[in-house]
Design a protein around this motif. Structure first.
Motif, PDB file in Angstrom:
ATOM      1  N   THR A   1     -10.627  -2.390   0.223  1.00 32.74           N
ATOM      2  CA  THR A   1     -11.055  -1.340   0.959  1.00 32.74           C
ATOM      3  C   THR A   1     -11.005  -1.894   2.212  1.00 32.74           C
ATOM      4  O   THR A   1      -9.902  -0.676   3.786  1.00 32.74           O
ATOM      5  CB  THR A   1     -12.353  -0.941   0.895  1.00 32.74           C
ATOM      6  OG1 THR A   1     -12.178   0.334  -0.052  1.00 32.74           O
ATOM      7  CG2 THR A   1     -12.615   0.334   1.939  1.00 32.74           C
TER       8      THR A   1
ATOM      9  N   VAL B   1       0.872  -0.868   0.191  1.00 31.02           N
ATOM     10  CA  VAL B   1      -0.740  -0.472   0.186  1.00 31.02           C
ATOM     11  C   VAL B   1       0.700   1.291   0.178  1.00 31.02           C
ATOM     12  O   VAL B   1       1.580   1.009   0.429  1.00 31.02           O
ATOM     13  CB  VAL B   1      -1.279   0.257   1.173  1.00 31.02           C
ATOM     14  CG1 VAL B   1      -1.903  -0.921   1.500  1.00 31.02           C
ATOM     15  CG2 VAL B   1      -0.220   0.125   2.899  1.00 31.02           C
TER      16      VAL B   1
ATOM     17  N   SER C   1      -4.734   7.490  -1.393  1.00 30.07           N
ATOM     18  CA  SER C   1      -3.970   7.952  -0.249  1.00 30.07           C
ATOM     19  C   SER C   1      -4.165   9.279   0.438  1.00 30.07           C
ATOM     20  O   SER C   1      -4.552   9.854   1.284  1.00 30.07           O
ATOM     21  CB  SER C   1      -2.199   6.748   0.308  1.00 30.07           C
ATOM     22  OG  SER C   1      -1.727   7.388  -0.928  1.00 30.07           O
TER      23      SER C   1
ATOM     24  N   VAL D   1      -5.061   5.460   3.253  1.00 31.18           N
ATOM     25  CA  VAL D   1      -4.317   3.543   2.986  1.00 31.18           C
ATOM     26  C   VAL D   1      -4.937   3.486   1.463  1.00 31.18           C
ATOM     27  O   VAL D   1      -5.830   3.924   1.767  1.00 31.18           O
ATOM     28  CB  VAL D   1      -4.158   2.784   4.205  1.00 31.18           C
ATOM     29  CG1 VAL D   1      -3.494   2.349   3.889  1.00 31.18           C
ATOM     30  CG2 VAL D   1      -3.513   3.462   5.069  1.00 31.18           C
ATOM     31  N   SER D   2      -4.264   3.169   0.278  1.00 29.93           N
ATOM     32  CA  SER D   2      -4.889   2.581  -0.744  1.00 29.93           C
ATOM     33  C   SER D   2      -3.798   1.783  -0.887  1.00 29.93           C
ATOM     34  O   SER D   2      -2.416   1.860  -0.931  1.00 29.93           O
ATOM     35  CB  SER D   2      -4.854   4.059  -1.505  1.00 29.93           C
ATOM     36  OG  SER D   2      -5.305   3.518  -2.789  1.00 29.93           O
TER      37      SER D   2
ATOM     38  N   ASP E   1      -6.950  -1.668   3.782  1.00 29.99           N
ATOM     39  CA  ASP E   1      -6.927  -0.349   3.364  1.00 29.99           C
ATOM     40  C   ASP E   1      -7.384  -0.252   5.191  1.00 29.99           C
ATOM     41  O   ASP E   1      -6.660   0.926   5.962  1.00 29.99           O
ATOM     42  CB  ASP E   1      -7.431   0.659   2.563  1.00 29.99           C
ATOM     43  CG  ASP E   1      -6.512  -0.142   1.506  1.00 29.99           C
ATOM     44  OD1 ASP E   1      -5.442  -0.386   1.110  1.00 29.99           O
ATOM     45  OD2 ASP E   1      -7.249   1.279   0.271  1.00 29.99           O
TER      46      ASP E   1
ATOM     47  N   GLY F   1     -10.300   4.002   4.338  1.00 25.76           N
ATOM     48  CA  GLY F   1      -8.874   3.691   4.400  1.00 25.76           C
ATOM     49  C   GLY F   1      -8.299   5.427   5.011  1.00 25.76           C
ATOM     50  O   GLY F   1      -7.490   5.390   4.661  1.00 25.76           O
TER      51      GLY F   1
END
Lengths: 132, 132, 132, 132
Positions: free
Chosen positions: A116, A24, A52, A111-112, A119, A94
């Motif tokens: 999902t 990620v 993100s 977060v990506s 994340d 996320g």
């Protein structure tokens, strides 16, 4: 929020991602939504970089998790089109708003790159590292 | 519309927000949608700045309240995608078109930061101050 | 370039900045100019965030240090207006192209927040950490 | 910085502009460059709206007056192209960084619409109102 807190969250996010077997991008912004720290794990899809960043920005400027933002900022939601403000925001999970015990916003994490669900789990693990 | 009218509306908006116990951004634009005056009350979420600007812009360029604009500019609405024109518009309430008794557009006001219901009430209180 | 190489460069940049008594932003991008890692040291001016990003981008997309780019991409230079391409580039020092011994581009680093002289010294110290 | 401080500066700016017989836009941002308050005096050229915003933003994100920023961010200056970062900045006077006695940035003010000399005088009069 100190840079050392941000880098501790990056480390916690990486550890959680590795535990889950995913890669990620992790973005951390301050309470005014300005970038503090960022990493992209090897192998992460390039499209996740901007995602993100936008998840963190969404959580900071509305002081709510992007998963909650998603409930109102969507077709049929109470604030459809809100997702198109502020340079484009993220209407799925996320992004997590980081708050002190008294509710003061400290910043946000986005977060990506994985599902999902993952994340969110990674962002939460990182957020927990802040308050640990 | 005079600047003194705009600042009188800002004062009325603040008074109504304080009465409701909320904090908001208030944006006032002229009939050509150009900014005239703006305030952000202390403690308002940062994301509301762009939203109040866009609400005022929406009401000015389509000469209708953003709550009415929302009925047509949404998925399933008669003019879906209209919300993505003009740099991004707002498809929920809180933007009010300010008109003279003969219907001439004088400008518009946008309020954001509280619930949509409160945003609308604050914008209406400010609009009433214009014609009082 | 591995993320571990990028984070090692961030650490080297921070150490050099602390030695010089300044605070900076440090941006590292890969050979395709996509962000890999970023930090903003506490107290760094907010304007430096975008500048460090653009310095790294400049060095990556033209495979040259931004101090060299500055010689041609300026009024009177051989490629005036080049600095306005690619979303806006940086025509002064602090961006360094990272290359393998055979000349292959590995990525780039950008540093901003101190004097240009110090920004360059910090970027160079970080670049040295890559090949050490 | 409190909203009441920002609105006191707006009033001081208007008074100075009226004294000089000119009309201007006045933009006040916080230390993170987020808008706090804005007015456009009647008769001010529309182009000045974005300029006053950008002057305030320039002064905030680089913690220096835009007249000083102009000395380095220009063709031939030590940081040519810096004026094209952060969404476009302003390389002439009229933006003033507002600082506490210990040097901490409180925010910034931008004034545009009159001659640069008058814009600076108005911004300075407003800045003086903050610390009076």
């Amino acid at each position: 929020m100190l840079l050392s807190s941000a880098t501790a969250m990056l480390a916690a996010a990486r550890a959680e991602a590795e535990k889950l077997g995913v890669t990620v991008c992790v973005s951390i912004v301050d309470a005014a939504a300005w970038p503090m720290a960022f990493i992209r794990m090897e192998g992460t899809i390039l499209g996740a970089i901007d995602v993100s960043n936008k998840k963190a920005r969404t959580a900071a400027v509305f002081q709510m998790d992007s998963a909650d933002f998603a409930l109102i900022a969507c077709p049929g939601g109470g604030a459809y089109s809100l997702e198109n403000t502020n340079g484009g925001l993220t209407s799925f999970g996320g992004g997590i708003a980081l708050k002190a015990k008294d509710g003061t916003l400290l910043g946000a994490i986005g977060v990506s790159g994985a599902s999902t669900e993952d994340d969110i789990a990674i962002a939460q693990a990182a957020a927990n590292a802040l308050t640990a």
